[in-house]
Design a protein around this motif. Structure first.
Motif, PDB file in Angstrom:
ATOM      1  N   ALA A  24       2.609   2.365  -2.178  1.00  0.00           N
ATOM      2  CA  ALA A  24       2.519   3.021  -3.487  1.00  0.00           C
ATOM      3  C   ALA A  24       1.475   4.128  -3.454  1.00  0.00           C
ATOM      4  O   ALA A  24       1.612   5.147  -4.127  1.00  0.00           O
ATOM      5  CB  ALA A  24       2.166   1.997  -4.563  1.00  0.00           C
ATOM      6  N   GLU A  25       0.446   3.913  -2.641  1.00  0.00           N
ATOM      7  CA  GLU A  25      -0.638   4.894  -2.570  1.00  0.00           C
ATOM      8  C   GLU A  25      -0.110   6.243  -2.077  1.00  0.00           C
ATOM      9  O   GLU A  25      -0.534   7.295  -2.550  1.00  0.00           O
ATOM     10  CB  GLU A  25      -1.739   4.365  -1.646  1.00  0.00           C
ATOM     11  CG  GLU A  25      -2.976   5.217  -1.668  1.00  0.00           C
ATOM     12  CD  GLU A  25      -4.176   4.546  -1.026  1.00  0.00           C
ATOM     13  OE1 GLU A  25      -4.095   3.339  -0.726  1.00  0.00           O
ATOM     14  OE2 GLU A  25      -5.177   5.236  -0.830  1.00  0.00           O
ATOM     15  N   LEU A  26       0.817   6.195  -1.130  1.00  0.00           N
ATOM     16  CA  LEU A  26       1.409   7.466  -0.681  1.00  0.00           C
ATOM     17  C   LEU A  26       2.456   7.954  -1.675  1.00  0.00           C
ATOM     18  O   LEU A  26       2.473   9.118  -2.046  1.00  0.00           O
ATOM     19  CB  LEU A  26       2.025   7.306   0.703  1.00  0.00           C
ATOM     20  CG  LEU A  26       1.040   7.473   1.857  1.00  0.00           C
ATOM     21  CD1 LEU A  26       1.716   7.247   3.189  1.00  0.00           C
ATOM     22  CD2 LEU A  26       0.423   8.869   1.824  1.00  0.00           C
ATOM     23  N   THR A  55       7.575  12.715 -10.037  1.00  0.00           N
ATOM     24  CA  THR A  55       7.242  12.227 -11.375  1.00  0.00           C
ATOM     25  C   THR A  55       7.507  10.726 -11.425  1.00  0.00           C
ATOM     26  O   THR A  55       8.231  10.177 -10.590  1.00  0.00           O
ATOM     27  CB  THR A  55       8.097  12.914 -12.447  1.00  0.00           C
ATOM     28  OG1 THR A  55       9.475  12.576 -12.196  1.00  0.00           O
ATOM     29  CG2 THR A  55       7.942  14.412 -12.409  1.00  0.00           C
ATOM     30  N   PHE A 107       2.779   7.604  -4.846  1.00  0.00           N
ATOM     31  CA  PHE A 107       2.268   8.211  -6.076  1.00  0.00           C
ATOM     32  C   PHE A 107       1.307   9.373  -5.829  1.00  0.00           C
ATOM     33  O   PHE A 107       0.798   9.956  -6.771  1.00  0.00           O
ATOM     34  CB  PHE A 107       1.632   7.147  -6.978  1.00  0.00           C
ATOM     35  CG  PHE A 107       2.651   6.201  -7.545  1.00  0.00           C
ATOM     36  CD1 PHE A 107       3.622   6.666  -8.415  1.00  0.00           C
ATOM     37  CD2 PHE A 107       2.668   4.866  -7.180  1.00  0.00           C
ATOM     38  CE1 PHE A 107       4.583   5.814  -8.925  1.00  0.00           C
ATOM     39  CE2 PHE A 107       3.627   4.001  -7.679  1.00  0.00           C
ATOM     40  CZ  PHE A 107       4.590   4.473  -8.554  1.00  0.00           C
ATOM     41  N   THR A 108       1.066   9.693  -4.565  1.00  0.00           N
ATOM     42  CA  THR A 108       0.287  10.902  -4.315  1.00  0.00           C
ATOM     43  C   THR A 108       1.201  12.027  -3.825  1.00  0.00           C
ATOM     44  O   THR A 108       0.736  13.110  -3.506  1.00  0.00           O
ATOM     45  CB  THR A 108      -0.848  10.665  -3.297  1.00  0.00           C
ATOM     46  OG1 THR A 108      -0.306  10.067  -2.123  1.00  0.00           O
ATOM     47  CG2 THR A 108      -1.902   9.758  -3.869  1.00  0.00           C
ATOM     48  N   GLY A 118       0.799  -1.230   0.000  1.00  0.00           N
ATOM     49  CA  GLY A 118       0.000   0.000   0.000  1.00  0.00           C
ATOM     50  C   GLY A 118       0.824   1.269   0.000  1.00  0.00           C
ATOM     51  O   GLY A 118       0.291   2.355  -0.168  1.00  0.00           O
ATOM     52  N   ASN A 140      -1.566   4.192 -15.086  1.00  0.00           N
ATOM     53  CA  ASN A 140      -2.393   4.134 -13.878  1.00  0.00           C
ATOM     54  C   ASN A 140      -3.172   5.420 -13.680  1.00  0.00           C
ATOM     55  O   ASN A 140      -4.111   5.467 -12.899  1.00  0.00           O
ATOM     56  CB  ASN A 140      -1.513   3.901 -12.647  1.00  0.00           C
ATOM     57  CG  ASN A 140      -0.902   2.526 -12.666  1.00  0.00           C
ATOM     58  OD1 ASN A 140      -1.486   1.590 -13.196  1.00  0.00           O
ATOM     59  ND2 ASN A 140       0.290   2.405 -12.108  1.00  0.00           N
ATOM     60  N   ARG A 141      -2.734   6.467 -14.371  1.00  0.00           N
ATOM     61  CA  ARG A 141      -3.432   7.740 -14.223  1.00  0.00           C
ATOM     62  C   ARG A 141      -4.283   8.080 -15.445  1.00  0.00           C
ATOM     63  O   ARG A 141      -4.806   9.174 -15.542  1.00  0.00           O
ATOM     64  CB  ARG A 141      -2.429   8.862 -13.955  1.00  0.00           C
ATOM     65  CG  ARG A 141      -2.128   9.026 -12.485  1.00  0.00           C
ATOM     66  CD  ARG A 141      -1.394  10.312 -12.213  1.00  0.00           C
ATOM     67  NE  ARG A 141       0.023  10.169 -12.408  1.00  0.00           N
ATOM     68  CZ  ARG A 141       0.836   9.663 -11.497  1.00  0.00           C
ATOM     69  NH1 ARG A 141       0.372   9.284 -10.345  1.00  0.00           N
ATOM     70  NH2 ARG A 141       2.114   9.561 -11.737  1.00  0.00           N
ATOM     71  N   TRP A 142      -4.363   7.122 -16.364  1.00  0.00           N
ATOM     72  CA  TRP A 142      -5.227   7.365 -17.515  1.00  0.00           C
ATOM     73  C   TRP A 142      -6.669   7.075 -17.130  1.00  0.00           C
ATOM     74  O   TRP A 142      -6.942   6.226 -16.304  1.00  0.00           O
ATOM     75  CB  TRP A 142      -4.839   6.457 -18.689  1.00  0.00           C
ATOM     76  CG  TRP A 142      -3.526   6.812 -19.309  1.00  0.00           C
ATOM     77  CD1 TRP A 142      -2.854   7.985 -19.184  1.00  0.00           C
ATOM     78  CD2 TRP A 142      -2.731   5.972 -20.142  1.00  0.00           C
ATOM     79  NE1 TRP A 142      -1.689   7.930 -19.894  1.00  0.00           N
ATOM     80  CE2 TRP A 142      -1.583   6.717 -20.492  1.00  0.00           C
ATOM     81  CE3 TRP A 142      -2.887   4.680 -20.637  1.00  0.00           C
ATOM     82  CZ2 TRP A 142      -0.592   6.189 -21.313  1.00  0.00           C
ATOM     83  CZ3 TRP A 142      -1.899   4.158 -21.450  1.00  0.00           C
ATOM     84  CH2 TRP A 142      -0.761   4.911 -21.791  1.00  0.00           C
ATOM     85  N   ARG A 143      -7.568   7.767 -17.806  1.00  0.00           N
ATOM     86  CA  ARG A 143      -8.993   7.475 -17.612  1.00  0.00           C
ATOM     87  C   ARG A 143      -9.266   6.031 -17.969  1.00  0.00           C
ATOM     88  O   ARG A 143      -8.797   5.534 -18.984  1.00  0.00           O
ATOM     89  CB  ARG A 143      -9.837   8.362 -18.526  1.00  0.00           C
ATOM     90  CG  ARG A 143     -10.191   9.676 -17.914  1.00  0.00           C
ATOM     91  CD  ARG A 143     -11.218  10.366 -18.782  1.00  0.00           C
ATOM     92  NE  ARG A 143     -11.319  11.769 -18.456  1.00  0.00           N
ATOM     93  CZ  ARG A 143     -12.078  12.231 -17.480  1.00  0.00           C
ATOM     94  NH1 ARG A 143     -12.795  11.407 -16.743  1.00  0.00           N
ATOM     95  NH2 ARG A 143     -12.142  13.521 -17.241  1.00  0.00           N
ATOM     96  N   SER A 144     -10.005   5.354 -17.125  1.00  0.00           N
ATOM     97  CA  SER A 144     -10.320   3.961 -17.448  1.00  0.00           C
ATOM     98  C   SER A 144     -11.767   3.669 -17.100  1.00  0.00           C
ATOM     99  O   SER A 144     -12.360   4.345 -16.315  1.00  0.00           O
ATOM    100  CB  SER A 144      -9.422   3.029 -16.651  1.00  0.00           C
ATOM    101  OG  SER A 144      -9.520   3.324 -15.287  1.00  0.00           O
TER     102      SER A 144
END
Lengths: 317, 256
Positions: free
Chosen positions: B99-101, B108, B103-104, B97, B252-256
């Protein structure tokens, strides 16, 4: 400060949130309520740029979470629900690392680490390894990292979960002291927490926003009925028919028989008023034995049952 | 840059805070030492026999007899060990988890990728540097060609960095470390032996397969030849997988 418009997130076939719209002004503390799986965490993850929305938009301080992700991330402090920290680092080492990632200079880091450690009460474990800390301390370290660069927006996913009552009070105190300049969104299961901390409450259920209101209004809505559990001695039928004859009583339900002639009853009042005195007086006057009485607080679960049922009735009707 | 260095340092610290680096390096040196001993003992035996015949003695070459096979062996051990270094790079962050921090934070994707890539590279270089003991030992008793040693190590270094970039890519894909590790190993092995089918393929296909084979490009280095073609191959290999990794993170940040 925070604008969310028609936000929808789908994971394949399942819709996590659908068409959620709300705003939060600067300095506002916004409470996010909802049962597990309602979409609170998904919404927060979208706001923190961890997940992309399927459609709709979310903006923080005017920056879109998709288009200006880095600008958004500079301005947001985030505490995820399960507080994922690097367990091999010391508290100070971890905060220093986070400070670097948040682009803080060495001097600012030193100063802010001191400040947030004091605010969050982690200074007495500063040199300890995070993996060896208790849940309560990890929660504080998690809060400390969110606050580190003094962000404009704080997003806290269940910040008081897993803490003991004393720690809960401290964290609430801290959150309240943080308000003012900052905009805070916090999610919780605990209803009183919302009324204590938040100026506005948002309730989502099954991915849909069903309430966006002040805690006062919400409380008023919830107080439209009051429930009592009473333990009473006497003939069952006589008691029930007497209670039902009272105009203030909406319904009486027999729960179980505690002893031979002692009964547990659940009474719902017809309107928003405290009927405890009235019930006790009339029961005693009738010659029944009043053994005990408990007012039933509306728990979040009850609120949901009530709100969600209302929703369904509206939709079906 | 500052953020990339912060991630680099944190990642490197993790390798050494946990016992990963120590175990991997130890196993690597033990295996490498065993191979070196074998090669040397065999070369020794051949040399003794060659003493009787001055003509064959002149044919003996330390580079071909010891260094070249040693570099070949090291490359195989690397194939086995590299996936174990790279498999946790991002998978673990996703699983736990963190990664959640990560990548927030305002970092870059390239900060994350390069930080982790270079940190693993550093562990790998430390590991490889330990084996420099063998050429040094050779130096004491014989006269290995400095150029061949250098080119062999350059080849191993480039190949190792290529493996790391591929491992990093597979680690970006999901939260399961085993899957990342096995995929890295499988594709690594595949790229290594893809040249084997060259004899059965058409000349053009054969040429292409040869060009994408990790092993074919390594053979020159092991022989003591530094060809820009081979250097460029490894650089492109690394850059390609680093680029793919960045795409995966970005997606992971693209609209899906």
């Amino acid at each position: 400060m925070i604008e969310v418009q028609n936000l929808t997130k789908q994971y394949g076939e399942t819709t996590a949130i659908s068409d959620v719209t709300f705003q939060a002004e600067q300095g506002e503390i916004l409470g996010f309520l909802g049962p597990n799986g309602a979409g609170k965490t998904t919404t927060m993850r979208i706001l923190t740029c961890f997940l992309p929305p399927t459609s709709g938009r979310a903006r923080i301080a005017g920056f879109d979470v998709l288009e200006d992700s880095l600008e958004v991330r500079k301005r947001v402090g985030y505490l995820p629900e399960n507080v994922p920290l690097y367990h091999d680092l010391s508290v100070v080492g971890y905060l220093d690392f986070v400070g670097k990632l948040k682009g803080m200079s060495k001097q600012t880091r030193m100063r802010r680490i001191g400040e947030v450690s004091e605010e969050c009460g982690t200074d007495d474990v500063a040199e300890r390894t995070i993996g060896k800390l208790s849940k309560g301390y990890r929660q504080r370290v998690g809060l400390a990292q969110a606050l580190l660069n003094d962000p404009e927006v704080l997003i806290l996913d269940e910040p008081t979960i897993g803490l003991d009552p004393k720690q809960i009070l401290e964290i609430r105190q801290l959150i309240r002291s943080l308000a003012g300049r900052r905009t805070i969104i916090l999610s919780t299961h605990i209803l009183p927490e919302v009324s204590l901390l938040c100026q506005r409450v948002i309730i989502i259920n099954k991915g849909k926003l069903i309430i966006d209101d002040t805690p006062e209004n919400l409380k008023y809505r919830l107080r439209s009925t009051m429930s009592l559990d009473i333990l009473i001695r006497g003939p069952k039928e006589a008691i029930i028919s007497h209670l039902q004859s009272l105009p203030e009583v909406e319904s009486v339900a027999h729960k179980d028989t505690a002893a031979e002639d002692t009964h547990n009853l659940r009474i719902d009042s017809a309107e928003n008023r405290d009927i405890r005195e009235l019930i006790s007086r009339s029961v005693v006057e009738k010659g029944f034995g009043l053994m005990g009485m408990t007012a039933i607080e509306m728990s979040l679960e009850d609120v949901f049952v009530q709100l969600v049922t209302e929703e369904d009735t509206i939709r079906n009707g | 840059m500052v953020k990339m260095i912060a991630i680099y340092k944190r990642e490197l610290a993790y390798f050494f805070n946990s016992i990963i680096a120590y175990v991997v390096i130890t196993i690597f040196i033990l295996l490498a030492g065993y191979f070196f001993y074998n090669l040397l003992a065999y070369f020794n035996l051949i040399s003794m026999q060659a003493m009787q015949n001055p003509y064959t003695a002149r044919q003996l070459s330390l580079t071909q007899g010891v260094l070249q096979p040693l570099f070949g062996n090291l490359s195989i051990i690397m194939l086995l060990i590299m996936p174990l270094l790279t498999m946790r790079l991002l998978s673990e962050e996703r699983k736990s988890g963190t990664a959640e921090l990560l990548f927030t934070y305002p970092v870059t994707d390239w900060d994350v990728i390069l930080g982790k890539y270079l940190a693993t590279g550093t562990v790998f270089v430390a590991m490889l540097a330990m084996t420099l003991l063998y050429p040094l030992l050779l130096q004491k008793y014989a006269s290995p060609e400095g150029g061949a040693v250098f080119s062999g190590y350059l080849g191993l270094f480039l190949m190792g960095m290529a493996f790391i970039s591929m491992g990093l890519f597979f680690s970006c894909l999901g939260e399961n470390q085993i899957v990342a590790g096995v995929s890295t190993f499988g594709f690594g092995l595949f790229f290594l032996i893809i040249g084997w089918i060259t004899p059965f393929a058409s000349p053009t296909t054969g040429k292409v397969l040869e060009q994408i084979s990790i092993l074919v490009h390594f053979e020159n280095f092991a022989k003591g030849v530094i060809d820009t073609n081979d250097v460029v191959y490894y650089l492109i290999f690394s850059v390609f997988f680093l680029f793919l990794s960045s795409r995966v993170l970005e997606s992971n940040r693209w609209r899906s």
